[in-house]
Write an enzyme that holds these catalytic residues in place. Structure first.
Site, PDB file in Angstrom:
ATOM      1  N   ALA A   1       3.856  -1.709   3.870  1.00  0.00           N
ATOM      2  CA  ALA A   1       3.077  -2.756   4.546  1.00  0.00           C
ATOM      3  C   ALA A   1       3.400  -4.161   4.024  1.00  0.00           C
ATOM      4  O   ALA A   1       2.512  -5.013   3.946  1.00  0.00           O
ATOM      5  CB  ALA A   1       1.574  -2.482   4.468  1.00  0.00           C
ATOM      6  N   GLY A   2       4.669  -4.408   3.707  1.00  0.00           N
ATOM      7  CA  GLY A   2       5.067  -5.722   3.199  1.00  0.00           C
ATOM      8  C   GLY A   2       4.818  -6.827   4.222  1.00  0.00           C
ATOM      9  O   GLY A   2       4.219  -7.858   3.900  1.00  0.00           O
TER      10      GLY A   2
ATOM     11  N   ALA B   1      10.602  -3.488   5.362  1.00  0.00           N
ATOM     12  CA  ALA B   1      10.825  -2.249   6.135  1.00  0.00           C
ATOM     13  C   ALA B   1      10.848  -1.044   5.208  1.00  0.00           C
ATOM     14  O   ALA B   1      11.669  -0.139   5.352  1.00  0.00           O
ATOM     15  CB  ALA B   1      12.117  -2.339   6.949  1.00  0.00           C
ATOM     16  N   GLY B   2       9.935  -1.032   4.228  1.00  0.00           N
ATOM     17  CA  GLY B   2       9.936   0.027   3.216  1.00  0.00           C
ATOM     18  C   GLY B   2       8.785   1.007   3.321  1.00  0.00           C
ATOM     19  O   GLY B   2       8.669   1.925   2.514  1.00  0.00           O
TER      20      GLY B   2
ATOM     21  N   ASP C   1      -1.577  -2.082  10.091  1.00  0.00           N
ATOM     22  CA  ASP C   1      -1.820  -2.069   8.645  1.00  0.00           C
ATOM     23  C   ASP C   1      -2.394  -3.387   8.118  1.00  0.00           C
ATOM     24  O   ASP C   1      -2.734  -3.484   6.937  1.00  0.00           O
ATOM     25  CB  ASP C   1      -0.508  -1.800   7.882  1.00  0.00           C
TER      26      ASP C   1
ATOM     27  N   ALA D   1       1.109  -7.327   4.647  1.00  0.00           N
ATOM     28  CA  ALA D   1       0.519  -8.056   3.521  1.00  0.00           C
ATOM     29  C   ALA D   1       0.755  -9.554   3.687  1.00  0.00           C
ATOM     30  O   ALA D   1      -0.149 -10.363   3.440  1.00  0.00           O
ATOM     31  CB  ALA D   1       1.109  -7.563   2.203  1.00  0.00           C
TER      32      ALA D   1
ATOM     33  N   LYS E   1       0.838  -1.215   0.000  1.00  0.00           N
ATOM     34  CA  LYS E   1       0.000   0.000   0.000  1.00  0.00           C
ATOM     35  C   LYS E   1       0.865   1.255   0.000  1.00  0.00           C
ATOM     36  O   LYS E   1       2.050   1.227   0.350  1.00  0.00           O
ATOM     37  CB  LYS E   1      -0.934   0.031   1.213  1.00  0.00           C
TER      38      LYS E   1
HETATM   39  O1  C5P Z   1       0.849  -1.747  14.574  1.00  0.00           O
HETATM   40  P1  C5P Z   1       2.272  -2.004  14.227  1.00  0.00           P
HETATM   41  O2  C5P Z   1       2.840  -3.158  14.977  1.00  0.00           O
HETATM   42  O3  C5P Z   1       2.516  -2.107  12.763  1.00  0.00           O
HETATM   43  O4  C5P Z   1       3.060  -0.711  14.697  1.00  0.00           O
HETATM   44  C1  C5P Z   1       4.469  -0.700  14.800  1.00  0.00           C
HETATM   45  C2  C5P Z   1       4.886   0.493  15.634  1.00  0.00           C
HETATM   46  O5  C5P Z   1       4.637   1.722  14.923  1.00  0.00           O
HETATM   47  C3  C5P Z   1       4.151   0.660  16.956  1.00  0.00           C
HETATM   48  O6  C5P Z   1       4.741  -0.103  17.969  1.00  0.00           O
HETATM   49  C4  C5P Z   1       4.301   2.147  17.203  1.00  0.00           C
HETATM   50  O7  C5P Z   1       5.591   2.450  17.693  1.00  0.00           O
HETATM   51  C5  C5P Z   1       4.222   2.742  15.791  1.00  0.00           C
HETATM   52  N1  C5P Z   1       2.855   3.145  15.446  1.00  0.00           N
HETATM   53  C6  C5P Z   1       2.315   4.268  16.058  1.00  0.00           C
HETATM   54  N2  C5P Z   1       1.042   4.644  15.761  1.00  0.00           N
HETATM   55  C7  C5P Z   1       0.301   3.972  14.852  1.00  0.00           C
HETATM   56  C8  C5P Z   1       0.833   2.835  14.204  1.00  0.00           C
HETATM   57  C9  C5P Z   1       2.120   2.453  14.526  1.00  0.00           C
HETATM   58  O8  C5P Z   1       2.972   4.916  16.872  1.00  0.00           O
HETATM   59  N3  C5P Z   1      -0.923   4.370  14.575  1.00  0.00           N
END
Ligand code: C5P
Length: 301
Positions: free
Chosen positions: A110-111, A106-107, A146, A114, A14
């Protein structure tokens, strides 16, 4: 016991056409207002039934360097979550997971999410689809912010930490050039850097939603916005050069995708995207893609 079998599922990456970051919450996440759009670039997740204990995940393979191959991989966790929610644990198969990656790691596209979305679908299908779409969306939200969008696909506005989704009307097929970076960025690092830099949140995406409904790429280009962009640039200053080169090459606008470092350049049409890609390829690895794409799906469906 299940006969030996294989299930394959696909899920697209995405771009966030708008990413407004609000305040830091007590749970460590930030409230977002974001417009997600899936792009026509997907990963492939295959589950293969093997001999083993019921519900056992024997191994995860992936040819792309840097992808975790243990239980920390989101796809592994997704399969485990479906198995944990299965009505008959004793009848579960043992499986191996294989991931083929076309979405950068890590780009900011949302790899990993997905892969989790594809793994949720594949695992559910493998055990006879006991979980509804709503139940899968709930598991997806628990796995990562995501993951629900990569399951749903298309164009959607995300609120909360990004997991509350509403479909957005979109009449455009957008043509993009993606410029990849050789080093990834950690999403938590980018959010933390934004908190340290301070910013004025851009939480209103009304004009962009109107532009998407009208379907004019020039208008959409003028409304692309990412609150995380300054933080991503401060961690990886080369992004600034990439953005400038893409716009000089003729893109309508360039934007950091999500938490970066991938840059996405919106172009007027397919021909322009080819020209921008040819010029940018002298500077970084590139790909041409279109959006929107559909959500995660099973092979043959
Ligand atoms: O939800 P996910 O594990 O992908 O998020 C990774 C990190 O990105 C979270 O631990 C947080 O540090 C940051 N994040 C955030 N606010 C969001 C989504 C992600 O601070 N809405």
């Amino acid at each position: 016991m299940y006969p030996p079998t294989t299930v394959t599922a696909y899920a697209h990456g995405k771009i966030n056409l708008h990413l407004g970051v609000g305040s830091l919450r007590s749970d460590g996440y930030h409230d977002l207002v974001t417009i997600f759009q899936s792009v026509d670039r997907h990963d492939v997740v295959t589950l293969e039934v093997m001999d083993g204990l019921p519900g056992e995940i024997l191994e995860l393979t992936c040819a792309t360097r840097g992808v975790p191959t243990d239980e920390t991989n989101l796809a592994w966790r997704a399969v485990a979550a479906v198995f944990a929610a299965a009505p008959d644990p004793a009848a579960l198969p043992a499986v191996c997971i294989d991931i083929t990656k076309k979405i950068p790691t890590a780009g900011g596209m949302a790899g990993g999410s997905a892969d989790a979305a594809a793994a949720l679908l594949a695992a559910n299908h493998l055990i006879g689809a006991p979980l509804t779409k709503e139940e899968l969306l709930k598991l997806a939200a628990d796995l990562g912010s995501d993951v629900p969008f990569t399951l749903l696909g298309g164009t959607a506005i995300g609120t909360g930490r990004g997991e509350n989704l509403t479909t957005v009307l979109n009449r455009a097929t957008l043509h993009w050039v993606l410029a990849f970076s050789s080093a990834g960025l950690s999403t938590p690092d980018v959010f933390r850097t934004l908190d340290n830099l301070g910013h004025t949140p851009h939480l209103d995406s009304t004009e962009l939603q109107q532009a998407l409904a009208a379907g004019n790429p020039e208008t959409i280009a003028g409304l692309l916005h990412n609150d995380l962009q300054p933080a991503a640039i401060s961690l990886q200053p080369e992004i600034r050069t990439t953005l400038r080169l893409g716009e000089e090459a003729g893109a309508l606008a360039g934007i950091v995708s999500g938490s970066g470092p991938t840059c996405a350049f919106l172009c007027a049409d397919a021909q322009s995207a080819q020209e921008v890609a040819a010029e940018l390829s002298l500077h970084s690895a590139v790909a041409v893609t279109t959006s929107p794409a559909k959500g995660a799906y099973l092979e043959g469906h």
